[in-house]
Enzyme design. Structure first.
Site, PDB file in Angstrom:
ATOM      1  N   GLY A 178       7.255  -5.465  -7.634  1.00 29.89           N
ATOM      2  CA  GLY A 178       6.782  -3.800  -7.756  1.00 29.89           C
ATOM      3  C   GLY A 178       8.003  -2.856  -7.417  1.00 29.89           C
ATOM      4  CE1 TYR A 228      -2.490   0.416   0.546  1.00 29.01           C
ATOM      5  CE2 TYR A 228      -3.544   2.248  -0.063  1.00 29.01           C
ATOM      6  CZ  TYR A 228      -2.545   1.371   0.055  1.00 29.01           C
ATOM      7  OH  TYR A 228      -1.408   1.868  -0.782  1.00 29.01           O
TER       8      TYR A 228
END
Ligand SMILES: NC(=O)c1ccc[n+]([C@@H]2O[C@H](COP(=O)([O-])OP(=O)(O)OC[C@H]3O[C@@H](n4cnc5c(N)ncnc54)[C@H](O)[C@@H]3O)[C@@H](O)[C@H]2O)c1
Length: 320
Positions: A53, A203
């Site tokens: 990524g 998160y």
């Protein structure tokens, strides 16, 4: 049959909403290219989570600029594959893979000890690695995984390397946070989600923690020529959403609206190299420009309280 109809209807509604909000999504997913031509010859860079990524694309770009890039990866084999693919693009890339598991403080300590033995300078640290919306699991040290890896792991890593960064000044720290900080809050009464766990909220908490850490560290490092800034990379097509079926589905359905990992790396690269940022610290960036921060991300008391709670969990005392 009824369930199937409901699922299809739900997807249609989501699709309509996405089309409706497309301009807003585009605002956060397009644009923002780092225009800096800065070279990094003779500079050493460390990037966590550099095998996939955004981290991998950041590593490639900084290697092309001439830096020695240390790719800190949990899985060394995957790291070596990523390094090999970087060398295929740029044969002169000076990239090295080192093992680092941010979910294990003994791995972080071993990594830092080796680095301190083998490296004289560290000019840029990019705290990029992250895990998103995983089921409730604990790190080796008993921390909830998302806070443990995204925040506490990087907090400890930075603590262990801060002396090296200061000796290498001018130096920069880039913390990869997220737009998700906007809907996060720090649950001091249950920081490690032992009482209750919601993967999305955990998160968001961890990404808010990234931002608060960057701001508090910047405040503490004032005058040291080590700057700290946080970043929202945009909405990026990557493996990050692998733990969430819904997000995986939405990300593949609307992948056209999302940034490529290369585009997603631009703001990290900008904060790491742009000449005009040489003394700018404690700021948040998106699309290679200053970005707004939610009120909970600007609260100095929360930042200090989180700093103390994190230090206590890790059993460390910052004396730098
Ligand atoms: N993709 C997005 O849309 C998006 C949006 C906002 C913020 N971010 C942030 O960008 C950063 C990079 O994410 P990405 O999109 O490239 O996802 P990614 O999944 O491709 O990369 C994450 C990296 O972190 C590494 N990692 C995970 N757990 C680790 C551990 N315990 N120890 C060491 N490394 C570990 C993974 O191996 C991987 O290399 C993350 O911090 C993420 O929160 C991403």
């Amino acid at each position: 049959m009824m369930v199937l109809v409901l699922i299809v209807a739900g997807l249609v509604v989501v699709a309509l909403l996405m089309v409706l909000f497309a301009p807003y999504i585009r605002k956060y997913s397009a644009g923002g290219t780092c225009m800096s031509m800065a070279r990094l010859d003779g500079k050493t860079v460390l990037i966590t989570g550099a095998n996939t990524g955004i981290g991998k694309e950041t590593a490639l770009d900084l290697a092309i600029r001439g830096a020695r890039v240390i790719m800190a990866c949990r899985d060394v084999e995957k790291g070596e594959e990523a390094a090999a693919s970087i060398r295929r693009v740029y044969s002169k890339a000076n990239v090295e893979v080192r093992e680092l598991d941010l979910a294990d403080t003994s791995s972080i300590r071993a990594f830092a000890q080796r680095l301190l033995r083998e490296v004289d300078h560290l000019h840029i640290l990019i705290n990029n690695a992250g895990v998103m919306m995983c089921p409730y699991v604990k790190t080796n040290d008993g921390f909830e995984m998302q806070l443990g890896v995204n925040h506490l792991g990087h907090f400890l890593l930075t603590y262990l390397l801060i002396g090296l960064l200061k000796r290498s000044a001018p130096a920069r720290i880039v913390v990869v946070s997220s737009l998700a900080h906007n809907v996060g809050w720090i649950r001091f009464h249950d920081l490690l989600s032992q009482g209750s766990y919601n993967s999305g909220l955990a998160y968001c908490q961890s990404k808010l923690a990234n931002l608060l850490f960057a701001r508090e560290l910047a405040r503490r490092l004032k005058g040291s020529s080590v700057t700290v800034n946080s970043v929202h990379p945009g909405l990026v097509r990557s493996e990050l959403v692998r733990h969430s079926t819904i997000l995986s589905l939405l990300f593949s359905l609307f992948s056209l609206f999302l940034k490529s990992p290369r585009d997603g790396a631009q703001t990290s690269i900008y904060c790491a190299v742009a000449e005009e940022l040489h003394s700018l610290t404690g700021k948040h960036f998106s699309d290679c420009a200053p970005a707004s921060v939610a009120p909970q991300g600007r609260n100095e008391e929360t930042a200090r309280k989180l700093w103390d709670a994190s230090s206590e969990l890790l059993g460390i005392v910052w004396d730098h």
